[in-house]
Design a protein around this motif. Structure first.
Motif, PDB file in Angstrom:
ATOM      1  N   ARG A 137      -8.359   7.874  26.420  1.00  0.00           N
ATOM      2  CA  ARG A 137      -7.977   6.593  25.619  1.00  0.00           C
ATOM      3  C   ARG A 137      -9.306   5.711  25.468  1.00  0.00           C
ATOM      4  O   ARG A 137      -9.426   5.109  24.292  1.00  0.00           O
ATOM      5  N   GLU A 138      -9.585   5.104  26.656  1.00  0.00           N
ATOM      6  CA  GLU A 138     -10.670   4.245  26.829  1.00  0.00           C
ATOM      7  C   GLU A 138     -11.949   4.676  26.042  1.00  0.00           C
ATOM      8  O   GLU A 138     -12.624   3.883  25.496  1.00  0.00           O
ATOM      9  N   LEU A 139     -12.160   5.938  26.348  1.00  0.00           N
ATOM     10  CA  LEU A 139     -13.456   6.600  25.546  1.00  0.00           C
ATOM     11  C   LEU A 139     -13.285   6.601  24.170  1.00  0.00           C
ATOM     12  O   LEU A 139     -14.203   6.207  23.408  1.00  0.00           O
ATOM     13  N   GLY A 140     -12.020   6.855  23.471  1.00  0.00           N
ATOM     14  CA  GLY A 140     -11.939   7.066  22.179  1.00  0.00           C
ATOM     15  C   GLY A 140     -11.999   5.607  21.626  1.00  0.00           C
ATOM     16  O   GLY A 140     -12.510   5.305  20.370  1.00  0.00           O
ATOM     17  N   ILE A 141     -11.348   4.452  22.220  1.00  0.00           N
ATOM     18  CA  ILE A 141     -11.464   3.288  21.763  1.00  0.00           C
ATOM     19  C   ILE A 141     -12.731   2.649  21.900  1.00  0.00           C
ATOM     20  O   ILE A 141     -13.264   1.879  20.827  1.00  0.00           O
ATOM     21  N   GLU A 142     -13.591   2.823  22.741  1.00  0.00           N
ATOM     22  CA  GLU A 142     -14.861   2.345  22.886  1.00  0.00           C
ATOM     23  C   GLU A 142     -15.831   3.081  21.803  1.00  0.00           C
ATOM     24  O   GLU A 142     -16.645   2.355  21.165  1.00  0.00           O
ATOM     25  N   GLU A 143     -15.614   4.263  21.184  1.00  0.00           N
ATOM     26  CA  GLU A 143     -16.281   4.895  20.361  1.00  0.00           C
ATOM     27  C   GLU A 143     -15.837   4.164  19.038  1.00  0.00           C
ATOM     28  O   GLU A 143     -16.710   3.979  18.086  1.00  0.00           O
ATOM     29  N   GLU A 144     -14.570   3.945  18.651  1.00  0.00           N
ATOM     30  CA  GLU A 144     -14.044   3.416  17.578  1.00  0.00           C
ATOM     31  C   GLU A 144     -14.637   1.989  17.520  1.00  0.00           C
ATOM     32  O   GLU A 144     -14.947   1.571  16.351  1.00  0.00           O
ATOM     33  N   GLU A 160      -9.518  -6.113  13.328  1.00  0.00           N
ATOM     34  CA  GLU A 160      -9.311  -4.816  14.054  1.00  0.00           C
ATOM     35  C   GLU A 160     -10.343  -4.618  15.130  1.00  0.00           C
ATOM     36  O   GLU A 160      -9.749  -4.304  16.394  1.00  0.00           O
ATOM     37  N   ILE A 161     -11.550  -5.560  15.076  1.00  0.00           N
ATOM     38  CA  ILE A 161     -12.337  -5.313  16.404  1.00  0.00           C
ATOM     39  C   ILE A 161     -11.569  -6.147  17.642  1.00  0.00           C
ATOM     40  O   ILE A 161     -11.409  -5.660  18.625  1.00  0.00           O
ATOM     41  N   GLU A 162     -11.032  -7.210  17.401  1.00  0.00           N
ATOM     42  CA  GLU A 162     -10.342  -8.058  18.156  1.00  0.00           C
ATOM     43  C   GLU A 162      -9.304  -7.184  18.875  1.00  0.00           C
ATOM     44  O   GLU A 162      -8.932  -7.323  20.076  1.00  0.00           O
ATOM     45  N   ASP A 163      -8.437  -6.516  17.858  1.00  0.00           N
ATOM     46  CA  ASP A 163      -7.461  -5.849  18.307  1.00  0.00           C
ATOM     47  C   ASP A 163      -7.844  -4.652  19.370  1.00  0.00           C
ATOM     48  O   ASP A 163      -7.154  -4.182  20.455  1.00  0.00           O
ATOM     49  N   LEU A 164      -8.840  -3.960  19.106  1.00  0.00           N
ATOM     50  CA  LEU A 164      -9.206  -3.052  19.790  1.00  0.00           C
ATOM     51  C   LEU A 164      -9.831  -3.462  21.258  1.00  0.00           C
ATOM     52  O   LEU A 164      -9.636  -2.742  22.243  1.00  0.00           O
TER      53      LEU A 164
END
Length: 136
Positions: A37-44, A102-106
């Motif tokens: 999940r961390e890798l996915g969020i970092e990419e997003e 959205e960036i802050e939420d991520l």
């Protein structure tokens, strides 16, 4: 094939096999899911930051428009519409603010995941020592 001899410490640690309990396996599985999940969020997050830079560039371009009454092309969905300069700036500001949220939420999600992963690392390293590798 590259072989190396174990050090005394590694040899002694390997001799003391630690039984993997169900709760340990659950923690290992949880760590793995969090890491993915961390890798996915970092990419997003990377994509969102790139999009934010593009919006900033677009805002700069709109600043350079000399005639405030001139219609500018604004993309909505897959189509471009001719809208007044002031309306384009307003819509761009709304889009930038939404993207910033959205960036802050991520970033918040990423921080929460990393905190939980660090807790799992502490627990698992305390139990297994150097026999487990959780470095990502």
């Amino acid at each position: 094939m590259n072989r190396r001899m174990l050090s005394r410490e590694d040899e002694e640690a390997a001799g003391d096999e630690i039984e993997v309990r169900r709760e340990d396996q659950d923690k290992i599985n949880r760590f793995s899911r969090l890491h993915q999940r961390e890798l996915g969020i970092e990419e997003e997050l990377k994509d969102k930051n790139k999009e934010k830079e593009e919006l900033d560039d677009l805002d700069t371009e709109l600043e350079l428009v000399e005639d405030e009454e001139e219609l500018v092309q604004y993309k909505i969905g897959d189509a471009f519409f001719h809208i007044p300069h002031a309306q384009a700036k307003e819509m761009l500001g709304i889009a930038a603010a939404k993207l910033e949220n959205e960036i802050e939420d991520l970033q918040d999600k990423l921080e929460t995941i990393r905190i939980e992963m660090n807790g799992l690392k502490v627990d698992l390293y305390a139990r297994f020592g150097r026999t487990i590798n959780l470095e990502t």
